[in-house]
Design a protein around this motif. Sequence first.
Motif, PDB file in Angstrom:
ATOM      1  N   ARG A 299     -16.293  -3.029   3.291  1.00 43.64           N
ATOM      2  CA  ARG A 299     -16.533  -3.034   1.858  1.00 43.64           C
ATOM      3  C   ARG A 299     -16.130  -4.396   1.273  1.00 43.64           C
ATOM      4  O   ARG A 299     -16.856  -4.984   0.478  1.00 43.64           O
ATOM      5  N   GLU A 300     -14.965  -4.877   1.728  1.00 44.62           N
ATOM      6  CA  GLU A 300     -14.433  -6.124   1.177  1.00 44.62           C
ATOM      7  C   GLU A 300     -15.356  -7.304   1.507  1.00 44.62           C
ATOM      8  O   GLU A 300     -15.560  -8.190   0.682  1.00 44.62           O
ATOM      9  N   SER A 301     -15.940  -7.306   2.724  1.00 43.39           N
ATOM     10  CA  SER A 301     -16.819  -8.434   3.069  1.00 43.39           C
ATOM     11  C   SER A 301     -18.051  -8.454   2.149  1.00 43.39           C
ATOM     12  O   SER A 301     -18.519  -9.517   1.746  1.00 43.39           O
ATOM     13  N   VAL A 302     -18.543  -7.283   1.805  1.00 43.62           N
ATOM     14  CA  VAL A 302     -19.705  -7.230   0.906  1.00 43.62           C
ATOM     15  C   VAL A 302     -19.305  -7.724  -0.484  1.00 43.62           C
ATOM     16  O   VAL A 302     -20.005  -8.532  -1.105  1.00 43.62           O
ATOM     17  N   LYS A 303     -18.153  -7.277  -0.958  1.00 41.29           N
ATOM     18  CA  LYS A 303     -17.706  -7.690  -2.292  1.00 41.29           C
ATOM     19  C   LYS A 303     -17.476  -9.207  -2.341  1.00 41.29           C
ATOM     20  O   LYS A 303     -17.814  -9.879  -3.307  1.00 41.29           O
TER      21      LYS A 303
END
Length: 485
Positions: A118-122
Amino acid sequence: EKSTIVIGAGIAGIAAAIRLAVKGYKVSVFEANSYPGGKLTEFESSGFRFDAGPSLFTMPQYVDELFTLAGKNPTDYFRYQKLEAICRYFYEDGTRLTAWSDSDKLADEIALKTRDTRESVKRFLRKSRDIYDITHHVFLEKSLHRLDSYLNKETLKSVFRFGEIDAFKTMNEANEKYFHDDKTRRFFNRYATYNGSDPYQAPATLNIIPHLEQHFGAYFPEGGMHAITESLVRLAEDLGVRFYYNSLVDEILHQQGQVAGVRVGDKCFFACDVISNMDVWFTYRKLLKGIKLPGRTLSQERSSSALIFYWGIGASFKELDLHNIFFSEDYEKEFSAIWKGKTIDDDPTVYLNISSKYCQADAPEGSENWFVMINVPANIGQDWDGLIAAARANIIKKLSRVLNQDIGSFIQVEKVLDPREIEAKTSSYQGSLYGTSSNGRFAAFLRHPNFIGSVKGLYFVGGSVHPGGGIPLALLSAKIIDDKF
Ligand code: FAD
């Protein structure tokens, strides 16, 4: 009353006509076809309605702006709805992923369906936003060819941050740093195709595009994409713009460095200003006599083209939505076929648009209107008939495999559009969809300007000139010239 002539009723030509009519000019639009819209048109076949060209509508504010500028209420002419689910993605291993318009939901979806977090997408989307913040005043909303575009605080602030826009790596190189899973990489690399470029060559600056889609959203116009053309033509006519169809302009008249009008067959029409919405390559080759060709601009690589099958399908599919993508397994090989081989890979990524999902009247009951498109090279005289037959068989095989149904057996109506016809119908050199490609690092700077010093009163709008292809940018080209009047 000052008069202006617009050559071509493509979306940018119509927008330019509206802007000048608002300013009190008498505007005449000469269009070669019997209908307006250029690429943004529609047709009907045996009870199925198809949008012929564009299918993804983003940044509707640039359409609304034209109505408000004219003192009208946009919704009296044109309505659209925001898509919660922008696109469904299908991979051959059975993975199915939905691109939600809500960025938290999108990040969760990617985390759930791929090996990325999730964090990589954000983090990626934050970078995409930063690129937008740095570049949009400079690259998109202004002429790059006027000194005053550069002499303001906003632009100078942006220039100091140019190191952050990732112009020195390719989109794929940047995306490999953000994502481990090839599925996520393909997902984000695909945005290069939004302006007909190659993610393995184009600068990572194009990672601005996911922000445009995520932040500004994707929309469906009531009545389909063609409603954009129809409503703007209605507005233009309400403002007194005259459209002349079946009127191919043969020459732009000019003398002593000043534009004088146009010639249509053996008739001359005079005006103080002429705005060409014709592809700039053909404007120089066909319409302008006695002018030095801007060699470097005209020899730029063209954007990719498209091969489209319009299929009336005698069935309906619950797992499909308005926008659907069926990814190829080897994305790099697919792009290498297009850009290096100038051909079509046997496993192309298939884009499937079904407007009847949102507008039932577009297909008979129980049926769907499928717009099936693949990216293909610009036309340099390939054996299209052979390529089309092979691509058709490969697409049917792929869709049948992934949807687990014999797709070929449902096709009741079929029409095809290929690069040769795109060129012939809209005078787009080599049938390219977006003018020049953005594969080069400085391609944005090399697009043809919206006006030239050698012929005063002559302006250029549309997807082949600054700031670029796609409906929103074509509309912005008209806004940029508006400042000159
Ligand atoms: P065009 O649409 O190219 O129109 C130019 C007009 O000028 C034509 O009507 C032509 O007949 C006329 N003309 C040319 N020469 C003359 C002459 N000498 N005399 C008189 N008339 C002349 N964009 C998106 O935003 N989203 C999408 O999903 C999308 N998908 C696309 C899919 C396809 C298959 C295609 C073809 C394009 C797609 N695009 C998409 C790109 C989009 O269609 C274009 O960027 C935009 O429509 C370009 O508009 P334009 O004003 O430059 O003119």
